[in-house]
Design a protein around this motif. Structure first.
Motif, short mmCIF file in Angstrom:
data_model
loop_
_atom_site.label_atom_id
_atom_site.label_comp_id
_atom_site.label_asym_id
_atom_site.label_seq_id
_atom_site.Cartn_x
_atom_site.Cartn_y
_atom_site.Cartn_z
N ARG A 59 0.83 -1.19 0.00
CA ARG A 59 0.00 0.00 0.00
C ARG A 59 0.87 1.26 0.00
O ARG A 59 2.01 1.23 0.46
CB ARG A 59 -0.93 0.03 1.22
N ALA A 60 0.32 2.34 -0.52
CA ALA A 60 1.01 3.63 -0.52
C ALA A 60 -0.05 4.72 -0.50
O ALA A 60 -1.25 4.44 -0.54
CB ALA A 60 1.91 3.76 -1.75
N THR A 61 0.40 5.96 -0.43
CA THR A 61 -0.50 7.11 -0.43
C THR A 61 -0.11 8.05 -1.56
O THR A 61 1.08 8.24 -1.83
CB THR A 61 -0.43 7.86 0.92
N VAL A 62 -1.11 8.62 -2.23
CA VAL A 62 -0.84 9.63 -3.24
C VAL A 62 -1.57 10.91 -2.85
O VAL A 62 -2.61 10.88 -2.19
CB VAL A 62 -1.29 9.18 -4.66
N THR A 63 -0.98 12.03 -3.26
CA THR A 63 -1.65 13.33 -3.12
C THR A 63 -2.05 13.79 -4.51
O THR A 63 -1.20 13.90 -5.41
CB THR A 63 -0.72 14.36 -2.47
N SER A 67 -5.79 16.26 -2.17
CA SER A 67 -6.38 15.21 -1.34
C SER A 67 -5.42 14.04 -1.24
O SER A 67 -4.74 13.69 -2.22
CB SER A 67 -7.71 14.74 -1.95
N LYS A 68 -5.36 13.42 -0.06
CA LYS A 68 -4.54 12.23 0.13
C LYS A 68 -5.41 10.99 -0.05
O LYS A 68 -6.48 10.88 0.54
CB LYS A 68 -3.88 12.23 1.50
N GLY A 85 -6.37 2.70 -7.42
CA GLY A 85 -7.00 3.37 -6.29
C GLY A 85 -8.29 4.03 -6.68
O GLY A 85 -8.65 4.10 -7.87
N ASP A 86 -9.02 4.53 -5.68
CA ASP A 86 -10.33 5.12 -5.88
C ASP A 86 -10.21 6.61 -6.18
O ASP A 86 -10.57 7.47 -5.36
CB ASP A 86 -11.19 4.88 -4.63
N PHE A 87 -9.64 6.94 -7.33
CA PHE A 87 -9.63 8.33 -7.81
C PHE A 87 -9.48 8.30 -9.32
O PHE A 87 -9.08 7.28 -9.90
CB PHE A 87 -8.53 9.15 -7.14
N GLN A 88 -9.83 9.39 -9.98
CA GLN A 88 -9.91 9.42 -11.43
C GLN A 88 -9.13 10.61 -11.99
O GLN A 88 -9.70 11.63 -12.38
CB GLN A 88 -11.37 9.48 -11.89
N VAL A 95 0.83 13.97 -9.68
CA VAL A 95 0.50 13.18 -8.50
C VAL A 95 1.76 13.03 -7.66
O VAL A 95 2.84 12.81 -8.20
CB VAL A 95 -0.04 11.78 -8.89
N GLU A 96 1.62 13.17 -6.35
CA GLU A 96 2.75 12.91 -5.45
C GLU A 96 2.56 11.54 -4.82
O GLU A 96 1.55 11.28 -4.17
CB GLU A 96 2.84 14.00 -4.38
N LEU A 97 3.54 10.67 -5.01
CA LEU A 97 3.50 9.31 -4.47
C LEU A 97 4.33 9.27 -3.20
O LEU A 97 5.51 9.64 -3.21
CB LEU A 97 4.05 8.32 -5.50
N HIS A 98 3.73 8.82 -2.08
CA HIS A 98 4.40 8.76 -0.79
C HIS A 98 4.67 7.30 -0.42
O HIS A 98 3.74 6.51 -0.25
CB HIS A 98 3.53 9.41 0.29
N LEU A 99 5.94 6.95 -0.29
CA LEU A 99 6.33 5.57 0.00
C LEU A 99 6.74 5.36 1.44
O LEU A 99 6.77 4.24 1.92
CB LEU A 99 7.48 5.14 -0.92
N GLY A 100 7.11 6.40 2.15
CA GLY A 100 7.59 6.28 3.52
C GLY A 100 8.35 7.53 3.89
O GLY A 100 8.29 8.55 3.18
N THR A 101 9.07 7.49 5.00
CA THR A 101 9.86 8.64 5.42
C THR A 101 10.84 9.03 4.32
O THR A 101 11.56 8.20 3.79
CB THR A 101 10.63 8.31 6.71
N ASN A 102 10.86 10.31 3.98
CA ASN A 102 11.70 10.83 2.89
C ASN A 102 11.40 10.15 1.55
O ASN A 102 12.25 10.12 0.67
CB ASN A 102 13.19 10.67 3.22
#
Length: 299
Positions: A59-63, A67-68, A85-88, A95-102
């Motif tokens: 799993r990861a997070t995108v901005t 919105s995150k 993911g649930d966005f279009q 898009v900013e992809l967040h994988l972890g610290t730094n």
């Protein structure tokens, strides 16, 4: 060698073994001490296997649009990622992809298909400091690394100062074309890396080598720029490092970056048809960056 004879008899195995024992290079008979490990030995092959980029239950997070959003990370390697993911988003959305610290990577949407999204990573190394500090360091880097690009001497009549807003300042930090490379010394070997982003507390690097979470490698950008770190996470080719001591951005002037080129080859799973397309990143050339910095630093 007759394999049938080996199986059904007729040959003495000890005289002619099917598989001969390998002897380590430089080893002497009955001497374990004769096998030496060299710290600077580089990995000759990729030990992760061909499917190391295909991920399961990651799993990861995108901005996106401020919105995150939590997404499933399906594939991740040098230069790109595939997510679901649930966005279009639309093509070429940022898009900013967040994988972890730094572990934040700026990306652009390259394709959308069957609920899956292909992301292309930004090419330049992201410098996570205030824009004025980044601008000063970039100017020093250009003066040292690209001496043929000279900053003009101030004229007798000063030029009108340009008006900057927050977006202009943010652009100076993001749109430079420079990529910092180096080496990671770990587990008695050294591997080439590229720096995806770097801050005072840590960095995200890209490497084809297998790096252990919890390892304490040495990140080397030049003979003068070396940082001890701890590996906090590793996903695909991306590795997150936490520095043992705060890193001074000004030290980047002591290392020589490369200029990002437009002929980047995407990973196979991004399946990008680059014919008829142009570089949509709006990345500056070194000369354009010099002119933008000149105006920014006069402000």
């Amino acid at each position: 060698m007759n394999i049938r004879a080996k199986v059904y008899g007729g040959a003495v195995a000890s005289e002619e073994p099917i598989l001969k024992a390998k002897q380590p290079k430089g080893a002497k008979s009955d001497s374990l001490q004769s096998v030496a490990l060299t710290r600077n030995a580089r990995r000759a092959a990729n030990g992760r296997g061909e499917d190391r980029h295909r991920l399961t239950d990651e799993r990861a997070t995108v901005t996106w649009n401020k919105s995150k959003i939590e997404v499933e990370l399906l594939n991740l390697s040098g230069g790109g990622a595939m997510i679901s993911g649930d966005f279009q988003p639309l093509m070429w959305d940022r898009v900013e992809l967040h994988l972890g610290t730094n572990g934040m990577i700026e990306c652009a949407v390259r394709w959308i298909r069957d609920g899956r999204i292909g992301l292309e990573f930004a090419h330049e190394t992201r410098l996570d400091w205030p824009s004025d500090q980044v601008a000063t360091v970039l100017r020093h880097v250009i003066e040292r690394t690209f001496p043929h690009i000279a900053f003009p001497v101030s004229a007798e009549k000063p030029e009108p100062e340009p008006v900057h807003d927050a977006d202009d300042e943010h652009r100076v930090a993001k749109r430079h074309p420079l990529i910092w490379n180096g080496q990671l010394h770990h587990d008695y070997q050294s591997d080439d890396i590229r720096v995806r982003n770097i801050s005072a507390t840590g960095a995200m690097i890209e490497t084809k080598a297998k790096v252990r979470v919890g390892a304490e490698p040495l990140l080397e950008l030049s003979e003068e720029v070396q940082m001890a770190a701890t590996v906090e996470w590793a996903v695909g080719d991306q590795v997150g490092l936490r520095f043992h001591q705060p890193f001074d951005l000004n030290k980047l002037t002591e290392s020589r970056p490369k200029v990002a080129t437009a002929d980047w080859t995407p990973p196979a799973y991004l399946d990008i048809d680059r014919q008829g397309t142009k570089d949509q990143w709006g990345r500056l050339t070194v000369a354009e960056l010099q002119r933008e910095l000149e105006g920014f630093l006069r402000h």
